[in-house]
Design a protein around this motif. Structure first.
Motif, short mmCIF file in Angstrom:
data_model
loop_
_atom_site.label_atom_id
_atom_site.label_comp_id
_atom_site.label_asym_id
_atom_site.label_seq_id
_atom_site.Cartn_x
_atom_site.Cartn_y
_atom_site.Cartn_z
N ALA A 59 6.68 -8.46 3.97
CA ALA A 59 5.47 -8.92 4.63
C ALA A 59 5.19 -10.32 4.15
O ALA A 59 5.73 -10.77 3.15
N VAL A 60 4.33 -11.03 4.89
CA VAL A 60 4.09 -12.43 4.59
C VAL A 60 2.80 -12.60 3.82
O VAL A 60 1.82 -11.89 4.07
N GLY A 61 2.75 -13.56 2.92
CA GLY A 61 1.52 -13.89 2.22
C GLY A 61 1.43 -13.16 0.89
O GLY A 61 2.41 -12.65 0.35
N GLU A 62 0.20 -13.10 0.35
CA GLU A 62 -0.02 -12.52 -0.96
C GLU A 62 0.29 -11.04 -1.01
O GLU A 62 0.54 -10.47 -2.06
N GLU A 63 0.23 -10.36 0.16
CA GLU A 63 0.50 -8.93 0.21
C GLU A 63 1.98 -8.63 0.36
O GLU A 63 2.37 -7.49 0.51
N ALA A 64 2.81 -9.65 0.36
CA ALA A 64 4.22 -9.45 0.68
C ALA A 64 4.91 -8.49 -0.26
O ALA A 64 5.85 -7.81 0.11
N ASP A 65 4.47 -8.43 -1.51
CA ASP A 65 5.14 -7.59 -2.50
C ASP A 65 4.75 -6.13 -2.40
O ASP A 65 5.31 -5.30 -3.11
N LYS A 66 3.77 -5.80 -1.56
CA LYS A 66 3.33 -4.41 -1.45
C LYS A 66 4.24 -3.67 -0.48
O LYS A 66 3.85 -3.26 0.59
N SER A 67 5.45 -3.50 -0.86
CA SER A 67 6.43 -2.79 -0.05
C SER A 67 6.46 -1.33 -0.47
O SER A 67 5.76 -0.91 -1.40
N ALA A 68 7.28 -0.55 0.21
CA ALA A 68 7.38 0.88 -0.10
C ALA A 68 7.86 1.10 -1.54
O ALA A 68 7.48 2.06 -2.19
N GLU A 69 8.67 0.14 -2.05
CA GLU A 69 9.20 0.31 -3.40
C GLU A 69 8.10 0.26 -4.44
O GLU A 69 8.20 0.92 -5.48
N ASP A 70 7.02 -0.50 -4.16
CA ASP A 70 5.92 -0.58 -5.12
C ASP A 70 5.22 0.76 -5.27
O ASP A 70 4.59 1.03 -6.29
N TYR A 71 5.28 1.57 -4.23
CA TYR A 71 4.62 2.88 -4.28
C TYR A 71 5.54 3.97 -4.80
O TYR A 71 5.12 5.11 -4.95
N GLY A 72 6.79 3.62 -5.06
CA GLY A 72 7.70 4.63 -5.57
C GLY A 72 8.18 5.56 -4.47
O GLY A 72 7.91 5.38 -3.29
N ILE A 73 8.88 6.57 -4.88
CA ILE A 73 9.49 7.48 -3.90
C ILE A 73 8.48 8.36 -3.20
O ILE A 73 8.83 9.05 -2.24
N TRP A 74 7.23 8.37 -3.66
CA TRP A 74 6.19 9.16 -2.98
C TRP A 74 5.30 8.27 -2.11
O TRP A 74 4.16 8.62 -1.83
N GLY A 82 -4.24 8.62 0.74
CA GLY A 82 -5.14 7.61 0.21
C GLY A 82 -5.03 7.60 -1.31
O GLY A 82 -4.67 8.61 -1.93
N GLU A 83 -5.34 6.46 -1.91
CA GLU A 83 -5.12 6.34 -3.35
C GLU A 83 -5.98 7.31 -4.15
O GLU A 83 -5.53 7.87 -5.16
N HIS A 84 -7.23 7.55 -3.72
CA HIS A 84 -8.08 8.50 -4.44
C HIS A 84 -7.49 9.90 -4.39
O HIS A 84 -7.38 10.59 -5.42
N GLY A 85 -7.11 10.34 -3.19
CA GLY A 85 -6.53 11.67 -3.05
C GLY A 85 -5.25 11.81 -3.84
O GLY A 85 -5.00 12.84 -4.48
N TRP A 86 -4.41 10.77 -3.82
CA TRP A 86 -3.15 10.80 -4.56
C TRP A 86 -3.40 10.94 -6.06
O TRP A 86 -2.77 11.75 -6.74
#
Length: 374
Positions: A59-74, A82-86
């Protein structure tokens, strides 16, 4: 970069108003997502783009690093809950009573959700009729303890990072009581009323939310006929009971009088009570598909409850029934969070270890109450 931006403007063309131009994999963009805001005065402003979903690696810009890999295999689970539920799910220490057909599927589903700690309580060994419908069991496991065999396979095949523990003794044993008292949720996945009754008593004593699953397949007189499915009824009950309310007050407990009697006669051992009759006297077989329906509905209920999507002060009963033509019918009932004043189980809520010496008397009260009601 500048070169990519120029290509994007070329793709966007010339506009006479305010427009957002989005480029996906254009020429040298190499599958990047690029966006610009084109104002009417011909000024151009780059935009940050974040697309949540599978298949996008950049993705482009400051959010570019928030890819699926940042969230891990889940990552799909985190995004869906949602992050709270997780985060709420990851804090759970779940005790499953019963490592059979339903319990094994529950253990696998929960362990695959990340950092959920799972303890299975089951003192039975694998028999040949357990292998076909259970998860993670095979012929080589016959004769082993169910819980140990399932736990071993989970460590080999699941990406889960939570603890997997086993208690290979009866529900009224000290190791079982310690596991229940230290849990955040108790799941009853048993196939006999005595164990279900003892589970709801312990959940009430230690103020632990109880999730109860029960499936059933029953046949009429046609069981001996050539068509063994004629007259068949099939369904599942899934109940979430918060600490101030028990199964008796949330849809009832079938066979409660006999269950209380069996526990009293067996010295509060649900295993001894269950061994008084063969499994095929209590039900007409099992289907993995039906057990899977119950497990999936139960996990979904827990996910939404932890994410505050369900009423937090309600106890929920889901009833799944299959009609003669195979069509599923699902009904829902919600029960208030107020203790029933005349329920002997609800009266001992929160007494913890101090209430254990009075369980036998409580069972006598439950038995006598059921007899009077009948």
């Amino acid at each position: 970069g500048t070169e990519d931006s120029e290509r994007l403007r070329a793709v966007g063309g010339v506009w006479s108003g305010r427009r957002v131009v989005l480029g996906v994999g254009v020429d040298g963009l190499n599958s990047m997502l690029c966006a610009e805001l084109h104002e009417a005065d011909h000024s151009v402003h780059p935009l940050d783009v974040l697309v949540v979903g599978g298949g996008f690696h950049n993705a482009v810009g400051e959010e570019a690093d928030k890819s699926a890999e940042d969230y891990g295999i889940w990552s799909p689970t985190r995004r869906a809950l949602g992050e709270h539920g997780w985060q709420m799910v990851q804090q759970q220490r779940v005790v499953i009573i019963g490592a059979g057909r339903t319990g094994s599927q529950l253990a696998e589903s929960l362990h695959r959700m990340g950092n959920v700690d799972v303890t299975m309580i089951d003192s039975d060994r694998v028999e040949s009729h357990n292998v076909g419908e259970s998860s993670l069991l095979n012929r080589d496991d016959i004769g082993r303890f169910k819980a140990q065999a399932i736990a071993g396979q989970l460590w080999k095949t699941s990406p889960g990072t939570g603890r997997i523990d086993c208690v290979l003794s009866a529900l009224n044993s000290q190791p079982s009581l310690a596991a229940v008292s230290g849990s955040t949720m108790l799941i009853s996945a048993v196939d006999n009323p005595a164990a279900r009754l003892l589970a709801t008593i312990l959940a009430s004593l230690f103020l632990v939310p109880l999730l109860d699953l029960g499936t059933g397949i029953f046949h009429g007189e046609s069981l001996a006929s050539a068509d063994r499915t004629a007259g068949r009824t099939m369904g599942a009950d899934i109940r979430l009971c918060l600490p101030d309310r028990c199964l008796l007050c949330t849809g009832g407990l079938p066979g409660v009088e006999q269950a209380a009697t069996d526990l009293l006669e067996s010295g509060l051992s649900e295993r001894a009570a269950d061994q008084q009759r063969p499994w095929f006297d209590q039900r007409s077989g099992s289907l993995r598909s039906l057990n899977g329906c119950a497990v999936s509905l139960a996990i979904r209920m827990v996910e939404d409850w932890l994410a505050n999507r369900l009423p937090q002060r309600k106890n929920r009963l889901l009833q799944l029934r299959f009609e003669e033509d195979g069509s599923p019918v699902l009904t829902k009932s919600d029960y208030g969070h107020t203790r029933s004043s005349d329920c002997p189980i609800c009266r001992i809520a929160g007494q913890g270890d101090g209430g254990l010496p009075y369980v036998a008397e409580l069972l006598r009260q439950v038995r006598d109450r059921a007899r009077q009601a009948g």
